[in-house]
Design a protein around this motif. Structure first.
Motif, PDB file in Angstrom:
ATOM      1  N   GLU A 273      72.548  42.532 -58.195  1.00  0.00           N
ATOM      2  CA  GLU A 273      73.314  41.760 -59.187  1.00  0.00           C
ATOM      3  C   GLU A 273      72.514  41.734 -60.474  1.00  0.00           C
ATOM      4  O   GLU A 273      71.311  41.476 -60.453  1.00  0.00           O
ATOM      5  N   LYS A 274      73.181  42.010 -61.555  1.00  0.00           N
ATOM      6  CA  LYS A 274      72.511  41.917 -62.852  1.00  0.00           C
ATOM      7  C   LYS A 274      72.271  40.443 -63.156  1.00  0.00           C
ATOM      8  O   LYS A 274      73.158  39.614 -62.937  1.00  0.00           O
ATOM      9  N   PRO A 275      71.089  40.106 -63.620  1.00  0.00           N
ATOM     10  CA  PRO A 275      70.810  38.686 -63.885  1.00  0.00           C
ATOM     11  C   PRO A 275      71.694  38.162 -65.007  1.00  0.00           C
ATOM     12  O   PRO A 275      72.067  38.899 -65.916  1.00  0.00           O
ATOM     13  N   MET A 276      72.055  36.909 -64.860  1.00  0.00           N
ATOM     14  CA  MET A 276      72.824  36.256 -65.919  1.00  0.00           C
ATOM     15  C   MET A 276      71.875  35.963 -67.071  1.00  0.00           C
ATOM     16  O   MET A 276      70.845  35.330 -66.887  1.00  0.00           O
ATOM     17  N   VAL A 277      72.221  36.449 -68.217  1.00  0.00           N
ATOM     18  CA  VAL A 277      71.398  36.211 -69.395  1.00  0.00           C
ATOM     19  C   VAL A 277      72.095  35.162 -70.234  1.00  0.00           C
ATOM     20  O   VAL A 277      73.227  35.349 -70.667  1.00  0.00           O
ATOM     21  N   THR A 278      71.410  34.063 -70.393  1.00  0.00           N
ATOM     22  CA  THR A 278      71.953  33.022 -71.254  1.00  0.00           C
ATOM     23  C   THR A 278      71.186  33.066 -72.561  1.00  0.00           C
ATOM     24  O   THR A 278      69.962  32.922 -72.579  1.00  0.00           O
ATOM     25  N   PRO A 279      71.896  33.330 -73.627  1.00  0.00           N
ATOM     26  CA  PRO A 279      71.190  33.423 -74.913  1.00  0.00           C
ATOM     27  C   PRO A 279      70.583  32.078 -75.282  1.00  0.00           C
ATOM     28  O   PRO A 279      71.202  31.048 -75.081  1.00  0.00           O
ATOM     29  N   SER A 280      69.352  32.151 -75.745  1.00  0.00           N
ATOM     30  CA  SER A 280      68.713  30.912 -76.174  1.00  0.00           C
ATOM     31  C   SER A 280      69.314  30.508 -77.514  1.00  0.00           C
ATOM     32  O   SER A 280      69.669  31.352 -78.336  1.00  0.00           O
TER      33      SER A 280
ATOM     34  N   ASN B 253      74.296  35.321 -47.235  1.00  0.00           N
ATOM     35  CA  ASN B 253      74.081  36.651 -47.788  1.00  0.00           C
ATOM     36  C   ASN B 253      72.576  36.816 -48.018  1.00  0.00           C
ATOM     37  O   ASN B 253      71.936  35.982 -48.643  1.00  0.00           O
ATOM     38  N   ALA B 254      72.025  37.891 -47.531  1.00  0.00           N
ATOM     39  CA  ALA B 254      70.585  38.155 -47.598  1.00  0.00           C
ATOM     40  C   ALA B 254      70.111  38.285 -49.042  1.00  0.00           C
ATOM     41  O   ALA B 254      69.017  37.819 -49.396  1.00  0.00           O
ATOM     42  N   TYR B 255      70.902  38.897 -49.896  1.00  0.00           N
ATOM     43  CA  TYR B 255      70.519  39.065 -51.312  1.00  0.00           C
ATOM     44  C   TYR B 255      70.260  37.696 -51.929  1.00  0.00           C
ATOM     45  O   TYR B 255      69.232  37.486 -52.573  1.00  0.00           O
ATOM     46  N   HIS B 256      71.182  36.755 -51.747  1.00  0.00           N
ATOM     47  CA  HIS B 256      71.047  35.442 -52.378  1.00  0.00           C
ATOM     48  C   HIS B 256      69.888  34.642 -51.787  1.00  0.00           C
ATOM     49  O   HIS B 256      69.222  33.894 -52.501  1.00  0.00           O
ATOM     50  N   GLU B 257      69.615  34.814 -50.483  1.00  0.00           N
ATOM     51  CA  GLU B 257      68.482  34.123 -49.873  1.00  0.00           C
ATOM     52  C   GLU B 257      67.161  34.611 -50.464  1.00  0.00           C
ATOM     53  O   GLU B 257      66.284  33.811 -50.798  1.00  0.00           O
ATOM     54  N   VAL B 258      67.024  35.930 -50.620  1.00  0.00           N
ATOM     55  CA  VAL B 258      65.800  36.490 -51.220  1.00  0.00           C
ATOM     56  C   VAL B 258      65.715  36.090 -52.687  1.00  0.00           C
ATOM     57  O   VAL B 258      64.646  35.757 -53.196  1.00  0.00           O
ATOM     58  N   SER B 259      66.844  36.090 -53.362  1.00  0.00           N
ATOM     59  CA  SER B 259      66.874  35.691 -54.773  1.00  0.00           C
ATOM     60  C   SER B 259      66.379  34.259 -54.935  1.00  0.00           C
ATOM     61  O   SER B 259      65.549  33.973 -55.793  1.00  0.00           O
ATOM     62  N   GLN B 260      66.858  33.352 -54.087  1.00  0.00           N
ATOM     63  CA  GLN B 260      66.423  31.960 -54.167  1.00  0.00           C
ATOM     64  C   GLN B 260      64.947  31.816 -53.793  1.00  0.00           C
ATOM     65  O   GLN B 260      64.211  31.056 -54.415  1.00  0.00           O
TER      66      GLN B 260
ATOM     67  N   SER C 268      65.296  43.683 -60.466  1.00  0.00           N
ATOM     68  CA  SER C 268      64.658  44.649 -59.566  1.00  0.00           C
ATOM     69  C   SER C 268      64.994  44.456 -58.089  1.00  0.00           C
ATOM     70  O   SER C 268      64.594  45.266 -57.263  1.00  0.00           O
ATOM     71  N   LEU C 269      65.736  43.408 -57.723  1.00  0.00           N
ATOM     72  CA  LEU C 269      66.030  43.161 -56.318  1.00  0.00           C
ATOM     73  C   LEU C 269      67.237  43.972 -55.864  1.00  0.00           C
ATOM     74  O   LEU C 269      68.318  43.891 -56.456  1.00  0.00           O
ATOM     75  N   TYR C 270      67.040  44.746 -54.799  1.00  0.00           N
ATOM     76  CA  TYR C 270      68.115  45.498 -54.149  1.00  0.00           C
ATOM     77  C   TYR C 270      68.026  45.214 -52.652  1.00  0.00           C
ATOM     78  O   TYR C 270      66.949  45.314 -52.065  1.00  0.00           O
ATOM     79  N   VAL C 271      69.145  44.843 -52.035  1.00  0.00           N
ATOM     80  CA  VAL C 271      69.216  44.650 -50.589  1.00  0.00           C
ATOM     81  C   VAL C 271      70.325  45.579 -50.084  1.00  0.00           C
ATOM     82  O   VAL C 271      71.491  45.391 -50.432  1.00  0.00           O
TER      83      VAL C 271
ATOM     84  N   VAL D 123      64.559  35.871 -58.575  1.00  0.00           N
ATOM     85  CA  VAL D 123      63.936  37.197 -58.718  1.00  0.00           C
ATOM     86  C   VAL D 123      62.976  37.212 -59.907  1.00  0.00           C
ATOM     87  O   VAL D 123      63.037  38.067 -60.785  1.00  0.00           O
ATOM     88  N   THR D 124      62.068  36.234 -59.927  1.00  0.00           N
ATOM     89  CA  THR D 124      61.068  36.213 -60.998  1.00  0.00           C
ATOM     90  C   THR D 124      59.647  36.132 -60.474  1.00  0.00           C
ATOM     91  O   THR D 124      58.719  36.551 -61.155  1.00  0.00           O
ATOM     92  N   LEU D 125      59.465  35.609 -59.232  1.00  0.00           N
ATOM     93  CA  LEU D 125      58.120  35.364 -58.742  1.00  0.00           C
ATOM     94  C   LEU D 125      58.048  35.607 -57.237  1.00  0.00           C
ATOM     95  O   LEU D 125      58.862  35.100 -56.473  1.00  0.00           O
ATOM     96  N   LEU D 126      57.056  36.384 -56.812  1.00  0.00           N
ATOM     97  CA  LEU D 126      56.803  36.616 -55.389  1.00  0.00           C
ATOM     98  C   LEU D 126      55.309  36.436 -55.180  1.00  0.00           C
ATOM     99  O   LEU D 126      54.514  37.326 -55.484  1.00  0.00           O
ATOM    100  N   GLY D 127      54.934  35.235 -54.721  1.00  0.00           N
ATOM    101  CA  GLY D 127      53.512  34.925 -54.577  1.00  0.00           C
ATOM    102  C   GLY D 127      52.850  35.028 -55.945  1.00  0.00           C
ATOM    103  O   GLY D 127      53.312  34.444 -56.916  1.00  0.00           O
ATOM    104  N   PRO D 128      51.769  35.826 -56.046  1.00  0.00           N
ATOM    105  CA  PRO D 128      51.085  35.941 -57.335  1.00  0.00           C
ATOM    106  C   PRO D 128      51.733  36.984 -58.258  1.00  0.00           C
ATOM    107  O   PRO D 128      51.263  37.203 -59.364  1.00  0.00           O
ATOM    108  N   TYR D 129      52.818  37.615 -57.826  1.00  0.00           N
ATOM    109  CA  TYR D 129      53.415  38.718 -58.581  1.00  0.00           C
ATOM    110  C   TYR D 129      54.611  38.256 -59.402  1.00  0.00           C
ATOM    111  O   TYR D 129      55.442  37.473 -58.943  1.00  0.00           O
TER     112      TYR D 129
END
Length: 168
Positions: free
Chosen positions: A33-40, A1-8, A25-28, A13-19
């Motif tokens: 997919e809404k990110p899984m939020v694990t409460p600290s 699945n292209a979404y999961h490949e880009v996500s990995q 924010s990822l849409y394919v 979905v946190t870092l793209l080069g220096p950005y």
């Protein structure tokens, strides 16, 4: 699945080069997919309960000047810092030393019927189950002793009978 490949490839979905990316924010092709939020895990910090008290004294050898009413003036700030330091030292050697937090100068005014300057300070102590109850009479007597019978605070000569602790 292209979404999961880009996500990995973008570290979830946190870092793209220096950005830095927004995690959601990822849409394919319209797919997101809404990110899984694990409460600290939270650790409860004990609540620090404080009590404040006031201290007032008149300094005979500090002539009152209008700059002492201006909290942005150099004279106000240096005098307030000096007196706060002296109060910190004094309370560090008193019976409230374990619960003492700090003092802050609230203002200066012309000494009552004198040429000196009176300062008004608010001080804070911890007020919890491990702290002895605040006794203004006891603190007044200790401050009296620590100022050589209300005559000296560091370089300042005190006006006799000018000490007040919480109005006492």
């Amino acid at each position: 699945n292209a979404y999961h490949e880009v996500s990995q490839a973008t570290k979830s979905v946190t870092l793209l080069g220096p950005y830095i990316l927004q995690p959601d924010s990822l849409y394919v092709n319209g797919y997101n997919e809404k990110p899984m939020v694990t409460p600290s895990p939270t650790t409860l910090q004990p609540l620090v309960v404080t009590q404040q008290f006031t201290v007032n004294m008149t300094l005979n050898n500090l002539l009152f000047a209008p700059e002492l009413n201006d909290t942005s003036s150099r004279l106000y700030n240096s005098t307030a810092t000096n007196i706060t330091h002296l109060l910190d030292q004094m309370f560090a050697s008193s019976s409230i030393n374990v619960s003492y937090i700090s003092c802050q100068i609230q203002g200066f005014r012309s000494g009552d019927g004198t040429v000196g300057t009176t300062f008004d300070a608010v001080c804070w102590i911890r007020n919890d189950s491990t702290s002895p109850p605040f006794d203004r009479v006891k603190v007044y007597r200790e401050v009296g002793q620590l100022t050589l019978n209300i005559t000296k605070l560091g370089p300042y000569i005190l006006q006799p009978y000018s000490l007040f602790v919480n109005g006492y």
